[in-house]
Enzyme design. Sequence first.
Site, PDB file in Angstrom:
ATOM      1  N   GLY A  58      91.331  19.185  92.215  1.00  0.00           N
ATOM      2  CA  GLY A  58      92.425  20.227  92.628  1.00  0.00           C
ATOM      3  C   GLY A  58      93.902  19.745  92.709  1.00  0.00           C
TER       4      GLY A  58
ATOM      5  N   GLY B 286      97.334  21.909  92.695  1.00  0.00           N
ATOM      6  CA  GLY B 286      97.565  23.072  93.526  1.00  0.00           C
ATOM      7  C   GLY B 286      98.751  22.531  94.435  1.00  0.00           C
ATOM      8  N   GLN B 287      98.993  23.593  95.358  1.00  0.00           N
ATOM      9  CA  GLN B 287     100.159  23.303  96.344  1.00  0.00           C
ATOM     10  C   GLN B 287      99.943  21.843  97.250  1.00  0.00           C
ATOM     11  OE1 GLN B 287     100.195  25.649  99.896  1.00  0.00           O
ATOM     12  NE2 GLN B 287     102.280  25.232 100.323  1.00  0.00           N
TER      13      GLN B 287
ATOM     14  N   LYS C 208      84.743  29.306 103.908  1.00  0.00           N
ATOM     15  CA  LYS C 208      85.189  28.037 104.781  1.00  0.00           C
ATOM     16  C   LYS C 208      84.209  27.767 105.813  1.00  0.00           C
ATOM     17  CE  LYS C 208      88.479  26.402 102.051  1.00  0.00           C
ATOM     18  NZ  LYS C 208      88.153  25.190 101.542  1.00  0.00           N
TER      19      LYS C 208
ATOM     20  N   ILE D  94     100.270  26.503 105.081  1.00  0.00           N
ATOM     21  CA  ILE D  94     100.867  25.140 104.646  1.00  0.00           C
ATOM     22  C   ILE D  94     102.387  25.554 103.990  1.00  0.00           C
ATOM     23  CG2 ILE D  94     101.086  23.107 103.423  1.00  0.00           C
ATOM     24  CD1 ILE D  94      99.129  23.205 105.684  1.00  0.00           C
TER      25      ILE D  94
ATOM     26  N   TYR E 135      87.224  34.294 101.465  1.00  0.00           N
ATOM     27  CA  TYR E 135      87.535  33.022 101.526  1.00  0.00           C
ATOM     28  C   TYR E 135      87.105  32.428 102.881  1.00  0.00           C
ATOM     29  CZ  TYR E 135      91.147  29.358 102.291  1.00  0.00           C
ATOM     30  OH  TYR E 135      91.838  28.129 102.454  1.00  0.00           O
TER      31      TYR E 135
HETATM   32  N1  SER Z   1      96.958  29.499 103.219  1.00  0.00           N
HETATM   33  C1  SER Z   1      95.673  30.279 103.374  1.00  0.00           C
HETATM   34  C2  SER Z   1      95.489  31.481 102.951  1.00  0.00           C
HETATM   35  O1  SER Z   1      96.381  32.143 103.263  1.00  0.00           O
HETATM   36  C3  SER Z   1      94.910  29.790 104.854  1.00  0.00           C
HETATM   37  O2  SER Z   1      94.265  28.687 104.802  1.00  0.00           O
HETATM   38  O3  SER Z   1      94.651  31.972 102.369  1.00  0.00           O
END
Ligand code: SER
Length: 320
Positions: free
Chosen positions: A8, A11-12, A147, A173, A143
């Site tokens: 990955g 990605g950011q 996790k 982030i 999500y």
């Molecule tokens: N930046 C992520 C999101 O907003 C959180 O880990 O899904």
Amino acid sequence: MEKILVVGSAGQIGSELILTLRNIYGNDNVIGTGRKTAPSQAVLDSGPFEFFNAVNRDDLYNVCKKYDINVIINMAAILSGTGEQNPMLAWDVNMNGLLNVLEIAREMKMKQVLVPSSIAVFGPGTPLDKAPQETVLKPTTMYGLTKVAGELLCDYYVNKYGLDVRGLRYPGIISHETLPGGGTTDYAVAIYYEAIKNKKYTCFVKEDTRLPMMYMPDCIKATIDLMQADFSKLKHHSDFNLGAMSFNVKELADSIKKRIPEFEISYEPDFRQAIADSWPNDVDDTAAREEWGWKPDYDLEAMTEDMLKNIQIKHDKGLI
Ligand code: SER
């Protein structure tokens, strides 16, 4: 010697992490991968890169064999917003991709695996202020659910197989190199771009929405500090709370207005409001501070200063 695979790396976070890792470990020792998004020119030019989907076990295995990989950093994930629009894709990428990473690392007796987690593990029942390291984890998003399961799976590989697996719960982030994709905290990046480009921004969460956030240099520092920490000193492994700053959208907008007085913000909350409301205001990261010396450098004002400066440069060059 480390031979690191960054899954990955378009990605950011991956796109910046890989460049720092290449500086530390050598360009040819850090291999980038992406599913379909093209990586930045800097990533392509500075070392090896392979296109494949980590959900495909054979592809992941073949690349690990080809480069004699002994460390995998798994940055590939479907984030909270996209995950709610396509829950099955989120499950597939976040769980099956992770399982492939862990199984291949176990089979190949790798030195280390690093898998980020997220504030998305929290949900109803978690204290909103200073969310503790050990607390209720009942997320409402696919999500977040992947996790939580991912953290447990990673710890399982530590305890059952003695594999060195580490992970940390990233807050939102914020960065100016690569845009985030599909997260709830993306507004805290978009606001800076819109402030430079249009002097106004319509936010998809309300002005009093407060979340834990972090600037990219701190995110990279935390990730590499945890990678390099003495494994024998770690009591936790895959689930370190990680804090830096916490602000609501109004405070964020005010920090921009101090520098761009004509900046205007309006609010049109959408489905991501409920996700943001289910996450805490800030986290207690004492375990990270005590076990591997975590300490952030950036607060809101220092971040805003740097973000606006760098996005203005991109704008002046016609890149945005
Ligand atoms: N930046 C992520 C999101 O907003 C959180 O880990 O899904």
